[in-house]
Design an enzyme around this catalytic site. Structure first.
Site, PDB file in Angstrom:
ATOM      1  N   CYS A   1      -1.874  -2.937   7.609  1.00  0.00           N
ATOM      2  CA  CYS A   1      -1.791  -3.792   6.420  1.00  0.00           C
ATOM      3  C   CYS A   1      -0.495  -4.590   6.335  1.00  0.00           C
ATOM      4  O   CYS A   1      -0.495  -5.732   5.875  1.00  0.00           O
ATOM      5  CB  CYS A   1      -2.051  -2.970   5.175  1.00  0.00           C
TER       6      CYS A   1
ATOM      7  N   ASP B  69       0.795  -1.237   0.000  1.00  0.00           N
ATOM      8  CA  ASP B  69       0.000   0.000   0.000  1.00  0.00           C
ATOM      9  C   ASP B  69       0.830   1.292   0.000  1.00  0.00           C
ATOM     10  O   ASP B  69       0.553   2.217   0.780  1.00  0.00           O
ATOM     11  CB  ASP B  69      -0.963   0.006   1.199  1.00  0.00           C
TER      12      ASP B  69
ATOM     13  N   LYS C 122      -7.106  -4.850  -3.216  1.00  0.00           N
ATOM     14  CA  LYS C 122      -7.829  -5.436  -2.080  1.00  0.00           C
ATOM     15  C   LYS C 122      -8.760  -4.399  -1.475  1.00  0.00           C
ATOM     16  O   LYS C 122      -8.607  -3.205  -1.735  1.00  0.00           O
ATOM     17  CB  LYS C 122      -6.837  -5.918  -1.014  1.00  0.00           C
TER      18      LYS C 122
HETATM   19  C1  VGL Z   1      -4.619   0.489   5.820  1.00  0.00           C
HETATM   20  C2  VGL Z   1      -6.182   1.264   7.305  1.00  0.00           C
HETATM   21  C3  VGL Z   1      -7.175   1.163   6.354  1.00  0.00           C
HETATM   22  C4  VGL Z   1      -3.184   0.141   5.553  1.00  0.00           C
HETATM   23  C5  VGL Z   1      -5.597   0.378   4.861  1.00  0.00           C
HETATM   24  O1  VGL Z   1      -2.766   0.132   4.381  1.00  0.00           O
HETATM   25  O2  VGL Z   1      -2.458  -0.118   6.539  1.00  0.00           O
HETATM   26  N1  VGL Z   1      -4.926   0.930   7.045  1.00  0.00           N
HETATM   27  N2  VGL Z   1      -6.870   0.715   5.126  1.00  0.00           N
END
Ligand code: VGL
Ligand code: ZN
Length: 208
Positions: A153, A8, A108
């Protein structure tokens, strides 16, 4: 086969994004160095990719503010600011990340009724993404992960990698990751270490 999994590394989790992780952008040059010189055979990136009505968004829960605790489909759920909505700049990879070198992108978080911190499966563990299958097909034996956010994540992806890819050596690259909450980062690292995940630095990887 050695794989690098970049979690991410998106605008939304960098300063200026909708769910910024402090200093999240500092990992981009490190990730690029790892891509170039880390000795990996396979480079994978995950991408948080929510529909605009995603149930993890506080905006979908009257009376809730971002970072409150709430519920989604009967499970406890942190209420996040709207982030990484499909097709928006917030969901794009950081512009300096060497995306051309990425062999496989795993999106995702597309199901509005469940969150998916892990790049391998939804939080309720009912549905898996294709990532474990892809890595098995590539005959990956070593998997290094880094990215954003360490306490969400990255941690959930690392723990799922251990569970879903038995026999694969999993390592977390600490300096190529940043977290949301400092206490959460400490316990995430302890939890990963407990599960046999190696905690390493990019320097060690680049020097090897
Ligand atoms: C994430 C919170 C919500 C992350 C993704 O990438 O850690 N955290 N969505
Ligand atoms: Zn998300």
């Amino acid at each position: 086969m050695k794989a690098l999994l970049l979690i991410d590394i998106q605008n939304g989790f960098c300063p200026g994004g909708n769910l910024p992780v402090a200093h999240g952008d500092e990992i981009v040059p490190i990730a690029n160095q790892l891509i170039e010189g880390g000795g990996y055979n396979v480079i994978v990136a995950s991408q948080d990719w929510h529909p605009e009505n995603h149930g993890s968004f506080a905006s979908r829960h009257p009376g809730k503010k971002p970072f409150d605790m709430g519920e989604l489909s009967g499970q406890k759920q942190v209420m996040w600011p709207d982030h990484c909505v499909q097709g928006t700049t917030d969901a794009e990879f950081h512009p300096d990340l060497n995306v051309e070198a990425v062999d496989y992108i795993q999106q995702k978080g597309e199901n509005p009724a469940v969150d998916s911190y892990s790049a391998f499966r939804d939080n309720d563990q009912a549905a898996t993404t294709g990532l474990a299958g892809y890595l098995r097909a590539q005959q990956v034996t070593e998997l290094d992960l880094c990215g954003l956010a360490t306490d969400y994540c990255v941690k959930f992806s690392a723990l799922d990698a251990v569970e879903m890819l038995p026999g694969v050596k999993v390592r977390f690259i600490e300096d190529a990751s940043r977290g949301i909450d400092p206490e959460g980062v400490k316990s995430a690292i302890a939890e990963m270490r407990d599960k046999g995940i190696g905690i390493v630095s990019s320097k060690d990887i680049l020097a090897a």
